[in-house]
Design an enzyme around this catalytic site. Structure first.
Site, short mmCIF file in Angstrom:
data_model
loop_
_atom_site.label_atom_id
_atom_site.label_comp_id
_atom_site.label_asym_id
_atom_site.label_seq_id
_atom_site.Cartn_x
_atom_site.Cartn_y
_atom_site.Cartn_z
N HIS A 109 -6.07 -0.69 4.51
CA HIS A 109 -5.58 0.61 4.62
C HIS A 109 -6.44 1.46 5.15
O HIS A 109 -7.72 1.50 4.39
CB HIS A 109 -4.97 0.96 3.32
CG HIS A 109 -4.41 2.42 3.08
ND1 HIS A 109 -3.52 2.78 2.11
CD2 HIS A 109 -5.01 3.49 3.67
CE1 HIS A 109 -3.43 4.23 2.24
NE2 HIS A 109 -3.99 4.59 3.00
N THR A 153 0.97 -1.25 -0.09
CA THR A 153 0.03 -0.20 0.03
C THR A 153 1.01 1.14 0.13
O THR A 153 1.99 1.22 0.76
CB THR A 153 -0.99 -0.16 1.26
OG1 THR A 153 -2.11 0.85 1.00
CG2 THR A 153 -0.47 0.46 2.49
N CYS A 186 -3.22 7.96 7.53
CA CYS A 186 -3.98 6.88 7.32
C CYS A 186 -2.94 5.51 8.02
O CYS A 186 -1.84 5.82 8.17
CB CYS A 186 -4.19 6.20 5.83
SG CYS A 186 -5.23 7.29 5.02
#
Lengths: 162, 208
Positions: free
Chosen positions: A46, A23, A29
């Protein structure tokens, strides 16, 4: 042939060895890596936001929040053959990208995401064995299903593994 | 007001704000850098997070981001994104011999970049204020040099509950310096809160 599967923002996925999950560019995040070393099933989520009280079934919404995405990832790993008592987690992200914006909702979102992730994992009794969260830089995160290693890449600070 | 349900007239209004703002920005940049700066026709698009990141060259593209809050009649955020080369050009024009490289952002280069961000953001905000008569203030810019994906995720996360859509303006500036011209592009993200977007439209007599 091993392949690399990309997990987008508000997204999650599960692979088996010899594949890799990635990711890109986690800011505030949080990326949650979960791994069963026996079946070599790896999962990566994620998340964007801490929690949702929504009970809707829109999968895009479910994958956006820590409290709904993590149980969904666990379920998906179990369907792929992983056993919950063997699963351990490694987490990264939750940075504060902009200092002093004068808006506390922006500055502490990373911190709130990390807290929500820890809470969701604790509720499922999944131990966290590596934690690379906070600070002020973006992270790209790789999880290799062969060995469960989490590799982190940053633009200014190089790469390291857990 | 829903970003996803904007009609072509409403999008034209945003495009016009983008045009006027980019024109203002070229004028300000030219004064700031003491050299002629020309500008191409800006592109104004309504994109979601993934499309913005792709338009910037992918999630891991190294960029400088400046984030400002909009206050007063219009609430929301404005973000100015530029590639390292643009930052490098602006800083060497501003600081001359004092400037070495942009790899380590020290306090002086950070505050010079904040000033550039301030000027750029004000160009667009003034365009809206002039057209609508609304009063808009901008906060002091906050700066970050990192991956495009991580920078853009900040407004994306903040507005996740409201909308996935972002007003994306791409500018091509040409710095016309003596005998060599140099091209630089920058990007502006405008994210007015949805009732503020409504205010902009109604002040211009657009039905919503």
């Amino acid at each position: 042939m091993s392949k690399t599967v990309t997990v987008g923002i508000s997204d999650l996925n599960v692979v088996k060895a010899p594949d890799t999950l990635v990711t890109y560019a986690l800011g505030s995040c949080v990326g949650i890596c979960m791994y069963d070393p026996v079946t070599k099933v790896a999962g990566l989520s994620h998340i964007m936001l801490p929690s949702s009280s929504l009970t809707g079934s829109d999968p895009k919404q479910t994958m956006r929040f820590a409290n709904t995405a993590i149980p969904m990832l666990l379920k998906k790993m179990e369907s792929a053959g992983a056993q919950r008592p063997r699963i351990k987690a490694k987490i990264a992200g939750g940075a504060q990208m902009f200092a002093a914006t004068g808006n506390s909702a922006i500055s502490n979102i990373g911190q709130r995401n990390v807290a929500a992730v820890k809470q969701a994992l604790a509720a499922l009794r999944i131990p966290i064995i590596a934690d690379d969260t906070g600070k002020n830089y973006g992270r790209t995160l790789y999880l290799t299903a062969e060995d469960g290693v989490m590799r982190i890449k940053s633009v200014n600070r190089g790469e390291w593994t857990y | 007001m829903d970003y996803e349900k904007m009609d072509s007239l409403q999008i034209d209004v945003l495009r016009e704000i983008g045009n006027i703002g980019s024109g203002n920005a070229a004028t300000s940049l030219s004064e700031f850098l003491s050299c002629p700066v020309n500008i191409g026709v800006p592109s104004v698009q309504i994109l979601d997070y993934d499309q913005v990141v792709e338009a910037l060259g992918g999630p891991e593209t190294m960029m400088v981001g400046l984030l400002l809050q909009l206050e007063d009649d219009i609430k929301g955020m404005i973000m100015f994104l530029l590639h390292k080369e643009f930052a490098h050009m602006a800083l060497s024009a501003l600081m001359g011999d004092m400037y070495n490289s942009f790899d380590e952002m020290d306090e002086i280069s950070a505050s010079a970049m904040q000033e550039v961000g301030n000027i750029m953001a004000a160009s667009y905000v003034n365009a809206i204020a002039e057209m609508t008569g609304l009063s808009i203030n901008i906060s002091v810019p906050s700066i970050c040099m990192d991956m495009a994906g991580a920078i853009v995720s900040v407004p994306a996360v903040y507005y996740a509950d409201i909308s996935d859509k972002i007003i994306f303006i791409g500018d091509d500036f040409v710095r016309d310096d003596d005998h060599h011209a140099a091209n630089f592009n920058s990007h502006i993200l405008m994210i007015p809160e949805s009732d503020s977007l409504e205010k902009i439209m109604t002040s211009l007599g657009i039905e919503i």
